[in-house]
Structure formats: C-alpha cells, structure tokens
Design a protein around this motif. Structure first.
Motif, PDB file in Angstrom:
ATOM      1  N   ARG A 105      44.698  32.024  30.609  1.00  0.00           N
ATOM      2  CA  ARG A 105      45.754  32.712  31.347  1.00  0.00           C
ATOM      3  C   ARG A 105      45.846  32.222  32.784  1.00  0.00           C
ATOM      4  O   ARG A 105      46.770  32.562  33.501  1.00  0.00           O
ATOM      5  CB  ARG A 105      45.503  34.226  31.351  1.00  0.00           C
ATOM      6  N   ARG A 156      47.702  25.599  40.205  1.00  0.00           N
ATOM      7  CA  ARG A 156      48.571  25.664  41.387  1.00  0.00           C
ATOM      8  C   ARG A 156      48.812  24.261  41.908  1.00  0.00           C
ATOM      9  O   ARG A 156      48.160  23.300  41.491  1.00  0.00           O
ATOM     10  CB  ARG A 156      47.926  26.534  42.464  1.00  0.00           C
ATOM     11  N   LEU A 206      47.958  44.079  45.274  1.00  0.00           N
ATOM     12  CA  LEU A 206      47.843  42.836  44.501  1.00  0.00           C
ATOM     13  C   LEU A 206      49.076  42.607  43.627  1.00  0.00           C
ATOM     14  O   LEU A 206      49.710  41.574  43.699  1.00  0.00           O
ATOM     15  CB  LEU A 206      46.578  42.860  43.648  1.00  0.00           C
ATOM     16  N   THR A 207      49.445  43.537  42.817  1.00  0.00           N
ATOM     17  CA  THR A 207      50.569  43.458  41.851  1.00  0.00           C
ATOM     18  C   THR A 207      50.517  42.232  40.935  1.00  0.00           C
ATOM     19  O   THR A 207      49.963  41.211  41.284  1.00  0.00           O
ATOM     20  CB  THR A 207      51.981  43.469  42.500  1.00  0.00           C
ATOM     21  N   ASP A 208      51.108  42.357  39.772  1.00  0.00           N
ATOM     22  CA  ASP A 208      51.328  41.228  38.847  1.00  0.00           C
ATOM     23  C   ASP A 208      50.037  40.492  38.488  1.00  0.00           C
ATOM     24  O   ASP A 208      49.989  39.267  38.479  1.00  0.00           O
ATOM     25  CB  ASP A 208      52.328  40.245  39.453  1.00  0.00           C
ATOM     26  N   LEU A 209      48.977  41.245  38.205  1.00  0.00           N
ATOM     27  CA  LEU A 209      47.682  40.609  37.906  1.00  0.00           C
ATOM     28  C   LEU A 209      47.704  39.955  36.537  1.00  0.00           C
ATOM     29  O   LEU A 209      48.272  40.499  35.588  1.00  0.00           O
ATOM     30  CB  LEU A 209      46.577  41.662  37.979  1.00  0.00           C
ATOM     31  N   ILE A 210      47.080  38.785  36.444  1.00  0.00           N
ATOM     32  CA  ILE A 210      47.080  38.110  35.152  1.00  0.00           C
ATOM     33  C   ILE A 210      45.684  37.789  34.632  1.00  0.00           C
ATOM     34  O   ILE A 210      45.464  37.774  33.440  1.00  0.00           O
ATOM     35  CB  ILE A 210      47.925  36.816  35.182  1.00  0.00           C
ATOM     36  N   VAL A 211      44.736  37.535  35.513  1.00  0.00           N
ATOM     37  CA  VAL A 211      43.410  37.178  35.015  1.00  0.00           C
ATOM     38  C   VAL A 211      42.347  37.528  36.068  1.00  0.00           C
ATOM     39  O   VAL A 211      42.597  37.442  37.268  1.00  0.00           O
ATOM     40  CB  VAL A 211      43.356  35.679  34.622  1.00  0.00           C
ATOM     41  N   MET A 212      41.187  37.973  35.559  1.00  0.00           N
ATOM     42  CA  MET A 212      40.094  38.328  36.473  1.00  0.00           C
ATOM     43  C   MET A 212      38.800  37.687  35.970  1.00  0.00           C
ATOM     44  O   MET A 212      38.574  37.565  34.772  1.00  0.00           O
ATOM     45  CB  MET A 212      39.931  39.845  36.533  1.00  0.00           C
ATOM     46  N   GLU A 238      43.427  37.059  39.909  1.00  0.00           N
ATOM     47  CA  GLU A 238      44.572  36.199  40.184  1.00  0.00           C
ATOM     48  C   GLU A 238      45.844  36.896  39.730  1.00  0.00           C
ATOM     49  O   GLU A 238      45.910  37.482  38.660  1.00  0.00           O
ATOM     50  CB  GLU A 238      44.406  34.862  39.438  1.00  0.00           C
ATOM     51  N   SER A 239      46.855  36.821  40.595  1.00  0.00           N
ATOM     52  CA  SER A 239      48.157  37.378  40.253  1.00  0.00           C
ATOM     53  C   SER A 239      49.129  36.232  40.042  1.00  0.00           C
ATOM     54  O   SER A 239      48.774  35.061  40.180  1.00  0.00           O
ATOM     55  CB  SER A 239      48.648  38.295  41.376  1.00  0.00           C
ATOM     56  N   VAL A 240      50.361  36.570  39.716  1.00  0.00           N
ATOM     57  CA  VAL A 240      51.376  35.536  39.537  1.00  0.00           C
ATOM     58  C   VAL A 240      51.387  34.602  40.750  1.00  0.00           C
ATOM     59  O   VAL A 240      51.516  33.391  40.614  1.00  0.00           O
ATOM     60  CB  VAL A 240      52.762  36.184  39.322  1.00  0.00           C
ATOM     61  N   LYS A 241      51.242  35.157  41.931  1.00  0.00           N
ATOM     62  CA  LYS A 241      51.433  34.374  43.149  1.00  0.00           C
ATOM     63  C   LYS A 241      50.163  33.967  43.882  1.00  0.00           C
ATOM     64  O   LYS A 241      50.209  33.117  44.738  1.00  0.00           O
ATOM     65  CB  LYS A 241      52.244  35.204  44.153  1.00  0.00           C
ATOM     66  N   SER A 242      49.034  34.625  43.598  1.00  0.00           N
ATOM     67  CA  SER A 242      47.905  34.386  44.489  1.00  0.00           C
ATOM     68  C   SER A 242      46.558  34.560  43.804  1.00  0.00           C
ATOM     69  O   SER A 242      46.447  35.223  42.778  1.00  0.00           O
ATOM     70  CB  SER A 242      47.976  35.346  45.682  1.00  0.00           C
ATOM     71  N   VAL A 243      45.550  33.947  44.405  1.00  0.00           N
ATOM     72  CA  VAL A 243      44.174  34.114  43.949  1.00  0.00           C
ATOM     73  C   VAL A 243      43.444  34.914  45.020  1.00  0.00           C
ATOM     74  O   VAL A 243      43.545  34.598  46.198  1.00  0.00           O
ATOM     75  CB  VAL A 243      43.477  32.756  43.779  1.00  0.00           C
TER      76      VAL A 243
END
Lengths: 377, 169
Positions: free
Chosen positions: A302, A306, B75-81, B100-105
C-alpha cells in the motif's frame, strides 16, 4: 521569504477549514477535510478548485500569433477562434520552460495560461520573441480562475454560469458576460473528468464560488487536484517536466510540431526526437518483495513511491519516480516515472521494482492513464 | 504546479510532521480555522500525553500507547502504518514507527523508553480504527516502560489540550 500571495478566494478557504500551504509563492488550500473525499466528489459528482494562482496572460496585436508560434512548440496556426491548444515552451537545449494552454480568441487576440511557478520565466521568454511589439497584459492579479470538474460539472455550469455551456466542445472556450462583465469559460481541466475552467474578474469570484458551493459543488484542494491528475496520467511541471526534461522523454512529443517552421528550441528538439534519453511510464506498485530487499520491511503493497524514488532493474538504477501517490479510485499505489530508454520496454513481468526509502517494492507497468472516465471521447 | 509536491521525498516527509515543541518548524498549513476546536473533553484525563501527540495509558506495569484524536484528524487519508516490532527497544523521543497518508509520511515517536511487548496488528490492518476509536481499539503498541516515572512526567490532558489550542492559533 516574501509573504505568499493570496487569491480572491483565500478568505473563503480560511473560513472553511482550508489547510493553506505555500505553493509557488501563493497561499493555497491543499485540502479542506479529506483528500480522498474531495477526490471522490470529482469522480462521482462535481468539485471546485481555486486555480487563481495560475498565470493568465493576454496577447494583442498583429504580431501576437507570430510571437506564440515562435515561443511555443505546438502549431498555433491550427487553432480556430475560441479553440485551445495544449503546448510547451522549451529552452534552447530542448528542456521544458513550462507547459501551457494557448487560447485563440481571434487572429490578433490570444491568451496563455501557465503554471504559477513559471509565470516570470514564461513572461521573460515571451518578451524575447516580441520584436513586433504585440501588447502583453498579465491579468493574473485582476482575475480569479475556478475549475469546476466532475460528471455533474456541465449541469452546474449551465444552471449557474452559462446556459449554453453544453454547446462547448472539449478544449474550446467562450468569452461571455457574467453578471454584466466579461469572463472566459473553457471546457478544460486537470482531473480526467469532464469540466470547465472559468476566468472571471477578481471581485466577482467570492460570490460566484459561494454560489457554486451552495448549489452542491465540493470545494477541493491541491491535494485532490494532484491525485486526480496523476490517475489521469497528466504531467505536472516540476515532476514530469522541467528545464532538464524534454517533451519527448515526457511522452509529449506529439505536441511538438517541427514542420511548422522556426521556433524556440527547434534545433535541439529535432535532435532529441530521433533518440529521446528517457520515457515516461506508469507503474502500479505491488506487494512482492523481490530478492535483495531488506528483511522485515514489507509494507503490504500500500506504500506509495514518492518523487525521487529510484526505479530498479537487476539491481541497477534505470530511472526515477516523478510523481507517486495512493490512488483513491484504483485503491493501489500508483506512480509515474522517467526510465532510461535504453532498457527493453515493456520489461519482462516481475523484474522491475522501486526503492521506497530503502525497501524494494515490486512494480507492474501500467499504460497511462491509470484512470479513464466512462464515455471518455 | 511544482513547489509543494516538489523537492523530493524529504519535503513530503517533513510536510505534516506533527511535533509541537521539538524545535522543528510547525507544519506549514494554517490550523487557525479548524472547525472543531479541540478542548480537554477530546482528551481522556486518565491518559498522559506527549508533545508529539502520542498518548499513554498505564495498565499495571505496562504502558499502552496510541495517537491523540487531534493528531489523527490532522493526518487524514491514512493508507499505511509501520510500527516497531515486538521485542524491540524504543527510546523516549525516538522513532516508534511511521504512518503514511495520501500526501505525506509522518513519524510516530515513542513517548517513553522501554521495550515493545505487543503491537496492535488489527489497527495496522485497518487504520480506520485510529479515527473511530483513537483511545480504544486504535491503540498502537504495548510498552514495558524502562522507568514508570517517565509516564507521570508526560502532560496531563489539561496541559495537552492547552498545547493543542496553542498550536491552533
């Protein structure tokens, strides 16, 4: 550091939980609530974007067309009145100064919409090709620009802005009066959906925007704009394009028209066309942990790659990711990359991987775009 | 359209970093206009809080660690931890994992020093638990503290609410 510029809609963004970031010298909302929800709104209904940071430049006079023919790589003589063309401006080495939209109002009146980050470079370059003295007027600060995108965009635009919007074809625009004042509506966008972009006087923007939101459009930030354009396989300057990336390597060679005659960068571009150094490709990252990957760092497929992540083939670097995200529509991590044209393409299945901060993730090649809307022309 | 999303991975990673006081610059987005302002009622008073937005609940000699509701909303939009493995040692202020979110780690920091004895595999598999139940099913790890007093030294819910409100202006 100078204070970032604001748009006529900044106050609205602040009042509606917009998370403002400095983007190309402008204070712009990256998201209001959730990027995924904003993304979904554009794919299924209609979203609104403040794109007032984009440069908006008008050209007038008998020399305007020649100027644009010299400064851009596409052939502006192919345009009819009220038609728009995607084009690029290149430096003398064939690298890209900016990608732009060229609007033909009429033979002696044109507009160019360029990236905010390149507005100064574009103006500088254009003035180099203006010995004939076309009048150049930068309208960026006096106007706003709103993108209305999604399957419900047409209905909304017909209701609230211009009833005859359905008569407008893709990459066409119309100069019309909105509440008695001149504005410019185009059927263009950067999301992969049907939609419009609207240039209007700055002081009309806040009311117009609020009206569109009231009518059901979802305000979206630059975060969703990025995930949407990435799914649609569209290049973003600073990622897939730069002063050191030529249009052919970026997969945009069809927009270069060497047959049209002399223009800026032509000599270099003709040389590059025969043998571009790289190719722009789409990748879908997969869970596989290829041999050689670090033990214990499997991120379940997932984790997005980047910009800057290295593309690996047989242990060697063969390219670099230019943009990557988690695709809200496809529910997998997607990326665009520039890879050396010297490697066999497409590669054998399963041999390609991407180094994501020390962990190798498998990468499947995907034809661009990743997403194509239903009934796409 | 380059600058925010440009400049490679480092910029993306730094973007939403959530540290309040560690000397790093605050995230560059303007938090001043958040709709729901956070108050002490968002932060259970039986927990202790770190400046970096992790909470700690003592259960006997074990410490449960999670992320505050404020951090999760930011954080919003989280995808993986990714979290430190059971058996690994962590140091207060050091890395406990990343989300990690859509936009940031974003880094997750260990609020206390000790040994990770259990990782909540269910939250790793389903990150929506972080927002639906940040202080319950959304717990991250169980740590055997090196020094129990470290937990008491963290912020109370009242102090943490003040810190968040301060970051909010």
């Amino acid at each position: 550091m100078t204070t970032p510029k604001i748009t006529p809609l900044t106050a609205w963004h602040k009042a509606h939980q917009g998370r403002l970031v400095d983007f190309a010298g402008w204070s712009m909302p990256v998201q209001y609530h959730s990027i995924m929800a904003e993304h979904e709104a554009v794919r299924t209904k209609v979203g609104l974007f403040d794109v007032s940071h984009m440069g908006r430049i008008e050209f007038q006079g008998g020399q305007a067309m020649d100027l644009l023919q010299q400064a851009t790589v596409n052939d502006v003589s192919l345009l009819a009145d009220n038609q728009i063309q995607y084009s690029l401006m290149c430096n003398d080495l064939g690298g890209t100064i900016d990608d732009v939209l060229v609007y033909r109002v009429q033979a002696d009146r044109w507009w160019v919409v360029c990236n905010a980050s390149n507005r100064d470079a574009v103006l500088r370059r254009l003035s180099q090709f203006n010995p004939g003295g076309a009048r150049i007027k930068d309208w960026t600060d006096e106007t706003a620009m709103i993108a209305i995108q999604g399957p419900a965009a047409l209905g909304l635009v017909q209701d609230r802005i211009e009833p005859s919007a359905d008569q407008m074809k893709y990459y066409h625009f119309r100069d019309f009066l909105y509440q008695g004042r001149s504005s410019l509506l185009s059927r263009t966008g950067y999301t992969g959906e049907d939609g419009f972009e609207w240039i209007l006087p700055a002081d009309q923007a806040a009311d117009a925007w609020a009206g569109l939101v009231e009518a059901g459009a979802v305000a979206c930030g630059l975060g969703a704009r990025d995930t949407l354009r990435l799914e649609a396989g569209m290049p973003l300057y600073g990622h897939e394009l730069s002063e050191t990336i030529d249009p052919y390597s970026a997969g945009l060679g069809s927009f270069v028209k060497p047959g049209k005659g002399e223009f800026a960068g032509r000599m270099a571009l003709e040389r590059i066309a025969a043998n571009p150094p790289r190719r722009r490709v789409g990748l879908i990252l997969i869970a596989a942990n290829p041999p050689g990957s670090r033990v214990g760092l499997n991120f379940s497929g997932r984790r997005p790659a980047r910009q800057g992540a290295v593309v690996v083939l047989d242990g060697a670097s063969v390219g670099e990711v230019t943009s990557g995200t988690y695709s809200p529509t496809l529910q997998v991590p997607i990326a665009m990359a520039l890879v050396n044209r010297s490697i066999e393409w497409p590669p054998v299945e399963g041999v390609l991987s991407v180094d994501i901060r020390g962990a190798l993730s498998g990468a499947d090649v995907c034809r661009l775009p990743f997403y194509r809307r239903p009934n796409c022309p | 359209m380059a600058e925010v999303f440009g400049h490679g991975q480092a910029k993306v990673i730094a973007w939403f970093r959530l540290n309040l006081y560690n000397g790093h610059k605050r995230p560059s987005f303007d938090q001043g206009e958040m709709k729901e302002s956070y108050s002490v009622s968002n932060f259970p008073n039986d927990l202790r809080y770190a400046e970096t937005h992790e909470w700690v609940r003592l259960e006997g000699e074990m410490a449960i660690v999670g992320l505050s509701a404020f951090a999760v909303e930011q954080l919003t939009d989280l995808i993986v931890m990714d979290l430190a493995k059971a058996g690994s040692k962590v140091t207060a202020g050091g890395r406990l994992g990343e989300v990690e979110s859509v936009k940031s780690v974003n880094d997750i920091y260990a609020p206390i020093s000790g040994e990770v004895v259990e990782v909540n595999a269910e939250v790793v598999a389903d990150l929506s638990k972080l927002s639906s139940d940040p202080y319950g099913a959304g717990w991250l790890v169980r740590i055997k503290p090196e020094n129990l007093a470290d937990v008491a030294a963290l912020m109370s819910s009242t102090d943490y609410a003040k810190a968040v409100a301060g970051a909010d202006h």
